[in-house]
Design a protein around this motif. Structure first.
Motif, PDB file in Angstrom:
ATOM      1  N   ALA A  62      68.138 -20.317  63.825  1.00  0.00           N
ATOM      2  CA  ALA A  62      69.431 -20.417  64.461  1.00  0.00           C
ATOM      3  C   ALA A  62      69.635 -19.331  65.083  1.00  0.00           C
ATOM      4  O   ALA A  62      70.592 -18.681  64.723  1.00  0.00           O
ATOM      5  CB  ALA A  62      70.354 -20.940  63.506  1.00  0.00           C
ATOM      6  N   ASN A  63      69.289 -18.975  66.138  1.00  0.00           N
ATOM      7  CA  ASN A  63      69.375 -17.518  66.994  1.00  0.00           C
ATOM      8  C   ASN A  63      69.188 -17.700  68.465  1.00  0.00           C
ATOM      9  O   ASN A  63      69.524 -16.749  69.196  1.00  0.00           O
ATOM     10  CB  ASN A  63      68.273 -16.626  66.517  1.00  0.00           C
ATOM     11  N   ARG A  64      69.309 -19.029  69.001  1.00  0.00           N
ATOM     12  CA  ARG A  64      69.368 -19.159  70.333  1.00  0.00           C
ATOM     13  C   ARG A  64      70.713 -18.668  71.133  1.00  0.00           C
ATOM     14  O   ARG A  64      71.603 -18.956  70.636  1.00  0.00           O
ATOM     15  CB  ARG A  64      68.781 -20.371  70.687  1.00  0.00           C
ATOM     16  N   LEU A 166      61.554  -8.143  73.205  1.00  0.00           N
ATOM     17  CA  LEU A 166      60.435  -9.191  73.344  1.00  0.00           C
ATOM     18  C   LEU A 166      60.747 -10.459  73.940  1.00  0.00           C
ATOM     19  O   LEU A 166      59.689 -10.894  74.741  1.00  0.00           O
ATOM     20  CB  LEU A 166      59.778  -9.377  71.904  1.00  0.00           C
ATOM     21  N   TYR A 167      61.858 -10.526  74.176  1.00  0.00           N
ATOM     22  CA  TYR A 167      62.373 -12.023  74.633  1.00  0.00           C
ATOM     23  C   TYR A 167      62.699 -11.821  76.171  1.00  0.00           C
ATOM     24  O   TYR A 167      63.755 -11.404  76.295  1.00  0.00           O
ATOM     25  CB  TYR A 167      63.079 -12.802  73.843  1.00  0.00           C
ATOM     26  N   SER A 168      61.998 -12.556  77.047  1.00  0.00           N
ATOM     27  CA  SER A 168      62.490 -12.469  78.515  1.00  0.00           C
ATOM     28  C   SER A 168      63.680 -13.214  78.875  1.00  0.00           C
ATOM     29  O   SER A 168      63.148 -14.538  78.574  1.00  0.00           O
ATOM     30  CB  SER A 168      61.163 -12.845  79.402  1.00  0.00           C
ATOM     31  N   ARG A 265      56.208 -11.344  62.718  1.00  0.00           N
ATOM     32  CA  ARG A 265      57.467 -11.121  62.372  1.00  0.00           C
ATOM     33  C   ARG A 265      58.387 -12.202  63.204  1.00  0.00           C
ATOM     34  O   ARG A 265      57.999 -13.040  64.106  1.00  0.00           O
ATOM     35  CB  ARG A 265      58.078  -9.673  63.051  1.00  0.00           C
ATOM     36  N   GLY A 266      59.694 -12.485  62.650  1.00  0.00           N
ATOM     37  CA  GLY A 266      60.427 -13.477  63.198  1.00  0.00           C
ATOM     38  C   GLY A 266      61.674 -12.947  63.613  1.00  0.00           C
ATOM     39  O   GLY A 266      62.142 -11.687  63.458  1.00  0.00           O
ATOM     40  N   CYS A 267      62.352 -13.675  64.263  1.00  0.00           N
ATOM     41  CA  CYS A 267      63.855 -13.432  64.867  1.00  0.00           C
ATOM     42  C   CYS A 267      64.813 -13.732  63.809  1.00  0.00           C
ATOM     43  O   CYS A 267      64.434 -13.916  62.594  1.00  0.00           O
ATOM     44  CB  CYS A 267      64.211 -14.420  66.059  1.00  0.00           C
ATOM     45  N   TYR A 268      66.215 -13.476  64.076  1.00  0.00           N
ATOM     46  CA  TYR A 268      67.073 -13.794  62.997  1.00  0.00           C
ATOM     47  C   TYR A 268      67.058 -15.044  62.467  1.00  0.00           C
ATOM     48  O   TYR A 268      66.691 -16.301  63.107  1.00  0.00           O
ATOM     49  CB  TYR A 268      68.653 -13.849  63.772  1.00  0.00           C
ATOM     50  N   SER A 269      66.957 -15.252  61.020  1.00  0.00           N
ATOM     51  CA  SER A 269      66.827 -16.608  60.510  1.00  0.00           C
ATOM     52  C   SER A 269      65.749 -17.101  60.722  1.00  0.00           C
ATOM     53  O   SER A 269      65.752 -18.364  60.343  1.00  0.00           O
ATOM     54  CB  SER A 269      68.378 -17.239  60.552  1.00  0.00           C
ATOM     55  N   CYS A 270      64.804 -16.681  61.252  1.00  0.00           N
ATOM     56  CA  CYS A 270      63.537 -17.454  61.353  1.00  0.00           C
ATOM     57  C   CYS A 270      62.591 -17.686  60.193  1.00  0.00           C
ATOM     58  O   CYS A 270      62.362 -17.053  59.485  1.00  0.00           O
ATOM     59  CB  CYS A 270      62.570 -16.688  62.466  1.00  0.00           C
ATOM     60  N   ALA A 271      62.142 -19.000  60.136  1.00  0.00           N
ATOM     61  CA  ALA A 271      61.262 -19.492  59.083  1.00  0.00           C
ATOM     62  C   ALA A 271      59.639 -19.616  59.523  1.00  0.00           C
ATOM     63  O   ALA A 271      58.848 -19.756  58.862  1.00  0.00           O
ATOM     64  CB  ALA A 271      61.852 -20.755  58.717  1.00  0.00           C
ATOM     65  N   GLY A 273      58.169 -16.996  62.305  1.00  0.00           N
ATOM     66  CA  GLY A 273      57.608 -15.798  62.598  1.00  0.00           C
ATOM     67  C   GLY A 273      56.472 -15.753  63.744  1.00  0.00           C
ATOM     68  O   GLY A 273      55.398 -15.568  63.393  1.00  0.00           O
ATOM     69  N   CYS A 274      56.869 -16.193  64.966  1.00  0.00           N
ATOM     70  CA  CYS A 274      55.730 -16.362  66.122  1.00  0.00           C
ATOM     71  C   CYS A 274      55.354 -14.977  66.644  1.00  0.00           C
ATOM     72  O   CYS A 274      54.595 -14.730  67.513  1.00  0.00           O
ATOM     73  CB  CYS A 274      56.049 -17.313  66.992  1.00  0.00           C
ATOM     74  N   ARG A 275      56.236 -13.959  66.632  1.00  0.00           N
ATOM     75  CA  ARG A 275      56.218 -12.627  67.113  1.00  0.00           C
ATOM     76  C   ARG A 275      54.865 -12.000  66.449  1.00  0.00           C
ATOM     77  O   ARG A 275      55.030 -11.617  65.343  1.00  0.00           O
ATOM     78  CB  ARG A 275      57.228 -11.779  66.809  1.00  0.00           C
ATOM     79  N   MET A 390      69.348 -23.529  68.145  1.00  0.00           N
ATOM     80  CA  MET A 390      68.059 -23.605  67.111  1.00  0.00           C
ATOM     81  C   MET A 390      66.814 -23.454  68.139  1.00  0.00           C
ATOM     82  O   MET A 390      66.721 -24.035  69.164  1.00  0.00           O
ATOM     83  CB  MET A 390      68.194 -24.784  66.386  1.00  0.00           C
ATOM     84  N   CYS A 391      65.997 -22.460  67.627  1.00  0.00           N
ATOM     85  CA  CYS A 391      64.741 -22.409  68.323  1.00  0.00           C
ATOM     86  C   CYS A 391      64.063 -23.457  68.457  1.00  0.00           C
ATOM     87  O   CYS A 391      63.596 -24.162  67.299  1.00  0.00           O
ATOM     88  CB  CYS A 391      63.937 -21.170  67.507  1.00  0.00           C
ATOM     89  N   PRO A 392      63.554 -24.124  69.597  1.00  0.00           N
ATOM     90  CA  PRO A 392      62.722 -25.326  69.629  1.00  0.00           C
ATOM     91  C   PRO A 392      61.414 -25.107  68.892  1.00  0.00           C
ATOM     92  O   PRO A 392      60.818 -26.424  68.481  1.00  0.00           O
ATOM     93  CB  PRO A 392      62.385 -25.407  71.349  1.00  0.00           C
TER      94      PRO A 392
HETATM   95  S1  SF4 Z   1      59.711 -19.361  65.889  1.00  0.00           S
HETATM   96 FE1  SF4 Z   1      59.415 -17.323  67.225  1.00  0.00          FE
HETATM   97  S2  SF4 Z   1      61.021 -17.381  68.800  1.00  0.00           S
HETATM   98 FE2  SF4 Z   1      61.421 -19.017  67.301  1.00  0.00          FE
HETATM   99  S3  SF4 Z   1      62.738 -18.007  66.489  1.00  0.00           S
HETATM  100 FE3  SF4 Z   1      60.997 -17.501  65.234  1.00  0.00          FE
HETATM  101  S4  SF4 Z   1      60.113 -15.770  65.796  1.00  0.00           S
HETATM  102 FE4  SF4 Z   1      61.843 -16.376  67.268  1.00  0.00          FE
END
Ligand code: SF4
Length: 414
Positions: A62-64, A166-168, A265-271, A273-275, A390-392
């Motif tokens: 939940a970081n969008r 990282l995020y454009s 790695r992930g963003c805030y509250s990410c389950a 980690g696509c980074r 929420m991240c798609p």
């Molecule tokens: S899936 Fe990727 S873009 Fe989406 S919140 Fe997690 S790390 Fe960020």
């Protein structure tokens, strides 16, 4: 309204003034979601940054947040992942409305309710990584950073703001920031957001995180193996657009030039980690490259016809670290090298990407990149979840009823 603070930060750059604007509950309910609320406050030459009702809640990704530029600015709208949106929300603001032009380049710090304007002279000419480190250094522990790069300063028309390194943001958003002499914003919040039904939300959020993390799609996003990504796309009935389609062609190449994922790695509250930190093990472009998603590097293959994965990752890194939109940067580089009859030439591609920093003009990419989430089976819920913050990539693993139940527990039934 649960999930929202009911406050916007209104910034006048010309006067270096910041004030708080209250947003009535009725307005938050009427304009629910990132898109509607951002457009409500967007005027011609302004920039609006807006979070959604779930941004900052400890849920599944939940970081969008969105970056919207007024019509006078001529940049599309778009949402970003990362940390900046949640940090802004935890400062007590749902969004920022930015008007005017600063006399000299400056950046803004937001720490809970305290807003400061500081000279950005020391950031000029630096990479996105160096700027982000300098801005993050303003705060002792954690923060979210939104910054422009060298491309925006040097006049690239598709320069983008970059969130958390990282995020454009949308193509042209960096140019819009630079036109206002706004070099970046850094936010550090210590507040708390409350769900309408905290116990139920917690249970649902933990179950959703587990499901998202264990989904084949999440595993695929973390893999350097193209076959895994393609299998996941098939399972989801998602339609891989250009970029992801390249993955199929990349399998054999990567076997010859091993590319592995060193770290996720992930963003805030990410389950999920696509980074990813990719390691290219040999060849002219041997080294480590960070990229949130494979298609961000692969757009350079589609547009420039270069087949070397190391060179594609290098092109993406140059693009990101100078603060440019990857799709338009790749289209611009492709146009230059095709005209010079050098399509497929990795060195010529990298030279064209460097040239884009100061000379980049808006260039329409040949295709759309990423996944076509509209082809995914729970398409309405996916768009609904993204608009809530929420991240798609997490939403795509959940069913429509799971997303609706999460939203109801977080925001209440309205
Ligand atoms: S899936 Fe990727 S873009 Fe989406 S919140 Fe997690 S790390 Fe960020």
């Amino acid at each position: 309204m649960y999930g929202m603070n009911g406050k916007l930060l209104v910034v006048d750059l010309a006067r270096k003034k910041a004030e708080t604007k209250a947003v009535r509950e009725a307005t938050l309910k009427k304009y629910r979601g990132i898109d509607a609320l951002a457009k409500k406050y967007l005027k011609n030459d302004d920039i609006v940054i807006m979070t959604g009702p779930m941004t900052g809640l400890l849920g599944p990704c939940a970081n969008r947040y969105g970056v919207y530029c007024g019509r006078g600015v001529k940049a599309p709208n778009g949402t970003l992942a990362g940390f900046f949106g949640p940090e802004l929300k935890l400062c007590g603001f749902d969004g920022i409305v930015i008007s005017g032009k600063a006399e000299k380049p400056l950046y803004i710090t937001v720490q809970d309710g305290a807003v400061k304007f500081r000279s950005a002279a020391a950031l000029a000419g630096k990479s996105v990584d160096a700027r982000t480190a300098a801005l993050a250094g303003q705060f002792p522990v954690k923060c979210g950073v939104l910054t422009i790069g060298k491309a925006a300063e040097e006049g690239c028309k598709f320069a983008a703001v970059i969130g958390d390194r990282l995020y454009s943001g949308p193509a042209g958003s960096g140019a819009a920031f630079a036109a206002k002499n706004l070099a970046g914003i850094v936010a550090n919040g210590s507040g708390k957001l409350e769900a309408a039904d905290p116990d139920k939300y917690w249970d649902l959020a933990m179950a959703a995180r587990k499901k998202a993390a264990q989904s084949k799609f999440a595993i695929a996003l973390g893999s350097a193996d193209a076959r895994v990504s393609l299998a996941a796309a098939g399972e989801l009935q998602a339609r891989p657009l250009a970029g992801y389609r390249n993955l199929e062609r990349r399998v054999d190449r990567d076997a010859a030039l091993p590319v592995s994922v060193e770290r996720r790695r992930g963003c805030y509250s990410c389950a999920i980690g696509c980074r990813k930190l990719y390691r290219v093990e040999r060849g002219a472009y041997k080294g480590l490259y960070e990229s949130p998603a494979p298609e961000l590097a692969d757009v350079f293959e589609d547009e420039c016809l270069v087949k070397n994965t190391g060179a594609l990752l290098k092109a993406y890194e140059l693009c990101r670290n100078n603060g440019m939109d990857p799709a338009e940067c790749a289209a611009y580089a492709g146009k230059i090298i095709r005209k010079a009859r050098k399509a497929g030439d990795a060195k010529a591609m990298l030279e064209a990407v460097r040239k884009a920093v100061s000379e980049g003009k808006r260039t329409k990419p040949a295709a759309a990149y990423g996944y076509d989430f509209a082809a995914v089976r729970n398409k309405e819920s996916n768009a609904f979840a993204a608009d809530l913050g929420m991240c798609p990539f997490a939403a795509v693993s959940l069913s429509a009823s799971e997303i609706k139940a999460l939203a109801a527990a977080a925001l209440g039934k309205e």
